[in-house]
Design an enzyme around this catalytic site. Structure first.
Site, PDB file in Angstrom:
ATOM      1  N   LYS A  96       0.814  -1.223   0.000  1.00 50.80           N
ATOM      2  CA  LYS A  96       0.000   0.000   0.000  1.00 50.80           C
ATOM      3  C   LYS A  96       0.847   1.273   0.000  1.00 50.80           C
ATOM      4  CE  LYS A  96      -4.126  -2.071   0.396  1.00 50.80           C
ATOM      5  NZ  LYS A  96      -5.136  -2.011  -0.666  1.00 50.80           N
ATOM      6  N   GLU A 118     -10.043   5.656   3.142  1.00 49.75           N
ATOM      7  CA  GLU A 118     -10.839   4.555   3.672  1.00 49.75           C
ATOM      8  C   GLU A 118      -9.872   3.433   3.987  1.00 49.75           C
ATOM      9  OE1 GLU A 118     -10.104   4.940   0.559  1.00 49.75           O
ATOM     10  OE2 GLU A 118      -9.487   2.914   0.004  1.00 49.75           O
ATOM     11  N   SER A 385       1.809  -9.577  -0.893  1.00 48.80           N
ATOM     12  CA  SER A 385       1.466  -8.155  -0.798  1.00 48.80           C
ATOM     13  C   SER A 385       1.627  -7.565   0.593  1.00 48.80           C
ATOM     14  CB  SER A 385       0.027  -7.949  -1.285  1.00 48.80           C
ATOM     15  OG  SER A 385      -0.866  -8.747  -0.525  1.00 48.80           O
TER      16      SER A 385
HETATM   17  C1  LIG Z   1      -1.635  -6.944   2.422  1.00 49.41           C
HETATM   18  C2  LIG Z   1      -2.786  -6.630   1.551  1.00 49.41           C
HETATM   19  N1  LIG Z   1      -2.911  -7.241   0.366  1.00 49.41           N
HETATM   20  C3  LIG Z   1      -3.945  -6.992  -0.456  1.00 49.41           C
HETATM   21  C4  LIG Z   1      -4.947  -6.112  -0.103  1.00 49.41           C
HETATM   22  C5  LIG Z   1      -6.109  -5.958  -1.040  1.00 49.41           C
HETATM   23  O1  LIG Z   1      -6.110  -4.764  -1.750  1.00 49.41           O
HETATM   24  P1  LIG Z   1      -5.746  -4.714  -3.284  1.00 49.41           P
HETATM   25  O2  LIG Z   1      -6.601  -5.703  -3.985  1.00 49.41           O
HETATM   26  O3  LIG Z   1      -6.038  -3.318  -3.648  1.00 49.41           O
HETATM   27  O4  LIG Z   1      -4.315  -5.047  -3.438  1.00 49.41           O
HETATM   28  C6  LIG Z   1      -4.863  -5.436   1.116  1.00 49.41           C
HETATM   29  C7  LIG Z   1      -5.905  -4.468   1.514  1.00 49.41           C
HETATM   30  O5  LIG Z   1      -6.010  -4.029   2.617  1.00 49.41           O
HETATM   31  C8  LIG Z   1      -3.748  -5.697   1.963  1.00 49.41           C
HETATM   32  O6  LIG Z   1      -3.628  -5.091   3.153  1.00 49.41           O
END
Ligand SMILES: Cc1ncc(COP(=O)(O)O)c(C=O)c1O
Lengths: 417, 265
Positions: A96, A118, A385
């Site tokens: 993020k 948000e 992620s």
């Molecule tokens: C670690 C992590 N991965 C994925 C996401 C999902 O979001 P996005 O699909 O925008 O990557 C989030 C959302 O809070 C997250 O904290």
């Protein structure tokens, strides 16, 4: 359907990805969106902006993030070679921060002094509060009351960082309602406030801008895989909530026709139960939160509440570019249940010494299946992620690890590895 | 031809503004909400905005969301909305639907326009649809001779005022403040400025003003510079305070007060 390597030219000048995207917003926000679009376009052409952003990404966020060979985990994935793009090692613990630093710098260029955001899991809220502290902006984060309970640690982090956290009690009290509340704040305060949207959804130019700020994930990973393996991966896998980490790692692979792009959606209790957040697998096209895309809706066009053990994937919408990649066949989207994700979560902990975010565990579960399908010659790049510190409580409850209950709940007690 | 433009022209001929009252269908239940609309017509409302309940009313404040949430949960849909439209028409006022875009898109844009015309509706106000995204809607409203009302805001540029007016039929809705719906203590300066900009750029279209009006004095103030005074949250408040026949009656009483306000000189 057809594969279109020239997906690179999307969105068009009005923010459409085929039939998806666009701007379904009150007129009061059009001027602000135009202003963001103009400033973002200028910033992209300005070497000073690029230099400042890469300096922050390197010296503050810790980029480039490493690529890890998950050797012991790979043994459970049909012997395929699983490579982890370590966004969990970024400052604040997830991908993020890439988007947040970009948009926070843009906020300064816009001459605005306040950012709002948000958050679902709290990762985007924490990243936003962090950037606000770093750049001296005031910050308000909207979070569903249900999520403030599930993610109490992140609420505390945001407050320590100086942000106001507003629990949202309207509607389903989760991420979608936090977005509604943030839009309301924005309409009323648009003169001094930038709405720092946390995923690749929303009205044009947000999906484009968020993608561009996360592209660095795919650019780095593509070069890292080529250097490590000597060829491109067979598959790139990422979890899909709103779609920011997925589009970030997918984007630079879109012209590589031989690379499969696989998005893993949260199937909760199973798509067939109706209790899920698998927007593309189980939804249909419509309009939510400012853009046309797939969404979970009933026969009256009302948004259906989503369900997932992962707060960050618990969202009934998805970014418009994913809808387009789905319809054109360039990317595939598969459902992963809570149980599959938690098994992959436990496996990565025990085999690699990495506690992943439950969101990212959906991508790991997808990689386990894909590896078994493709066999030992396959190379699978997974976007890890985020890290799972925020999820320790959820996982403890799920596996019954609380109160010395380790025996019965040990998730991979029989791990052969 | 435009039904809304006609009714606004008739009010102007009487040297007054029109009173436009909004109420969502289905709160506290479908029959009571329709009774309240009929009471508002009896009280003197010229036009009723028949609201389609929606799960994510991003432009609305707490009062409207509080009324709409239970209606959504109860499964209130466009079939109920068309019943309300017909009832308002039979009561002698002009019904216009107010809806976020997704319920209409889900129903089918052409099908919605046909069914709305059949029910006696004048057209629709679409708060989250801007003309750039409205191709299908513009085509469908042309086929069925329906009005289409788009919004303008204090932040709208001159160019957008011109293009939005060009796409609209019936009137344009001037959102008088930057912000969501809800009762406000004072009528904002932004409203007068916006209306005079629209009048200067596009004198031919009627301009109605909404967001925040709750009493006869405010209605008179807004009537002095607009073709129509739009009142929403204050009517919804009547039913939130008393979700029954008494609330419906209170909405009628409020309409009578406001109708006096729009006639003050
Ligand atoms: C670690 C992590 N991965 C994925 C996401 C999902 O979001 P996005 O699909 O925008 O990557 C989030 C959302 O809070 C997250 O904290």
């Amino acid at each position: 359907m057809t594969t279109t390597p020239d997906s690179f030219s999307y969105p068009d000048s009005t923010g459409h990805f085929g039939p998806y995207g666009g701007r379904f917003v009150p007129e009061a926000l059009v001027a602000a969106l135009d202003e963001i679009e103009a400033e973002f376009t200028k910033a992209q052409a300005d070497p000073a902006f690029a230099a400042e952003l890469s300096r922050l990404l390197r010296d503050y966020a810790g980029r480039p993030s490493p690529l890890s060979d998950a050797e012991r985990f790979s043994e459970h994935a049909g012997g395929a070679r699983v490579l982890l793009k370590r966004e969990d090692l970024n400052h604040t613990g997830s991908h993020k921060i890439n988007n947040v630093l970009g948009q926070a710098l843009l906020t300064k260029r816009l001459g605005k002094s306040r950012i709002i955001a948000e958050t679902g899991a709290g990762q985007h809220g924490v990243a936003t509060a962090t950037a606000a502290a770093l750049l001296g902006l005031s910050c308000t984060v909207y979070m569903g009351a249900e999520d403030t309970r599930r993610q109490a640690l992140n609420v505390a982090r945001m407050k320590l960082l100086g942000a106001d956290v507003v629990p949202v009690t309207t509607g389903s009290r989760t991420l979608k309602d936090a977005i509604n509340e943030a839009f309301r704040d924005w309409v009323a305060n648009v003169e001094d406030t930038h709405y720092l949207f946390g995923t690749a959804a929303g009205p044009h130019p947000i999906p484009l801008m968020v993608r561009e700020f996360h592209r660095v994930i795919g650019q780095e990973a593509r070069a890292q895989v080529l250097e490590r393996v000597g060829r491109l991966p067979d598959v790139v896998a990422a979890c899909v909530g709103g779609g920011s980490n997925a589009i970030g790692i997918f984007y630079d692979f879109i012209p590589d026709a031989g690379v499969r792009l696989v998005g893993l959606e949260a199937a909760g209790d199973g798509v067939e139960t109706g209790r899920h957040a698998a927007t593309i697998t189980g939804g249909s096209p419509g309009v939510l939160h400012g853009a046309r895309s797939y969404l979970l809706q009933d026969e009256n066009g009302q948004t259906i509440e989503s369900h997932s053990i992962s707060a960050g994937l618990d969202y009934p919408g998805v970014g418009p570019e994913h809808s387009w990649l789905h319809d054109t066949g360039r990317a595939e989207y598969r459902p992963i249940t809570d149980a599959q994700a938690m098994a992959a979560f436990a496996l990565l902990c025990k085999t690699e010494g990495i506690i992943p975010a439950i969101e990212s565990s959906h991508a790991l579960a997808g990689a386990l299946d894909l590896g078994k399908e493709l066999g030992p010659d396959a190379v699978i790049l997974v976007n890890l992620s985020g890290r799972g510190d925020k999820d320790v409580e959820t996982a403890s409850t799920y596996f019954g690890l609380a109160a010395g209950d380790l025996e019965s709940g040990d998730p991979v007690a029989g791990d052969p590895a | 031809m435009s039904v809304l433009a006609d009714v606004l022209a008739r009010s102007r001929a009487e040297h007054r503004s029109a009173l436009i009252g909004y109420l969502p269908v289905g709160y506290p239940d479908v029959p009571t909400s329709i009774d309240a609309m009929i009471a508002m017509v009896a009280g003197g409302a010229d036009i009723i905005e028949v609201g389609v309940p929606y799960s994510d009313p991003g432009m609305d404040g707490p009062a409207i969301q509080a009324a709409v949430d239970p209606a959504v949960k109860a499964g209130v849909g466009l079939r109920d909305v068309f019943a309300a439209v017909s009832a308002v028409r039979a009561a002698g006022a002009v019904p216009v639907v107010m809806s976020y875009w997704n319920p209409l898109e889900k129903y089918g844009v052409g099908r919605f326009a046909a069914d709305l015309a059949a029910a006696g509706g004048a057209g629709a106000i679409t708060p989250d649809l801007i003309p750039e995204e409205a191709g299908q809607w513009i085509a469908a409203t042309d086929v069925h001779d329906l009005d289409r009302v788009f919004l303008l805001a204090p932040s709208s540029t001159d160019a957008r005022i011109l293009s939005t007016v060009a796409a609209s039929r019936g009137f344009v809705y001037a959102a008088s403040t930057m912000g969501v719906t809800g009762v406000r203590a004072a009528v904002s300066d932004a409203a007068t400025t916006l209306v005079s900009r629209i009048r200067r750029l596009a004198p031919e279209i009627a301009v109605c003003v909404g967001l925040g009006v709750s009493n006869a004095d405010q209605a008179a103030e807004v009537a002095a510079f607009s073709d129509g005074v739009i009142v929403g949250s204050a009517f919804v408040r009547c039913l939130l305070d008393s979700p029954d026949a008494a609330g419906a009656k209170a909405a009628g009483t409020l309409a009578a007060e406001l109708a006096e306000g729009v006639r003050r000189r």
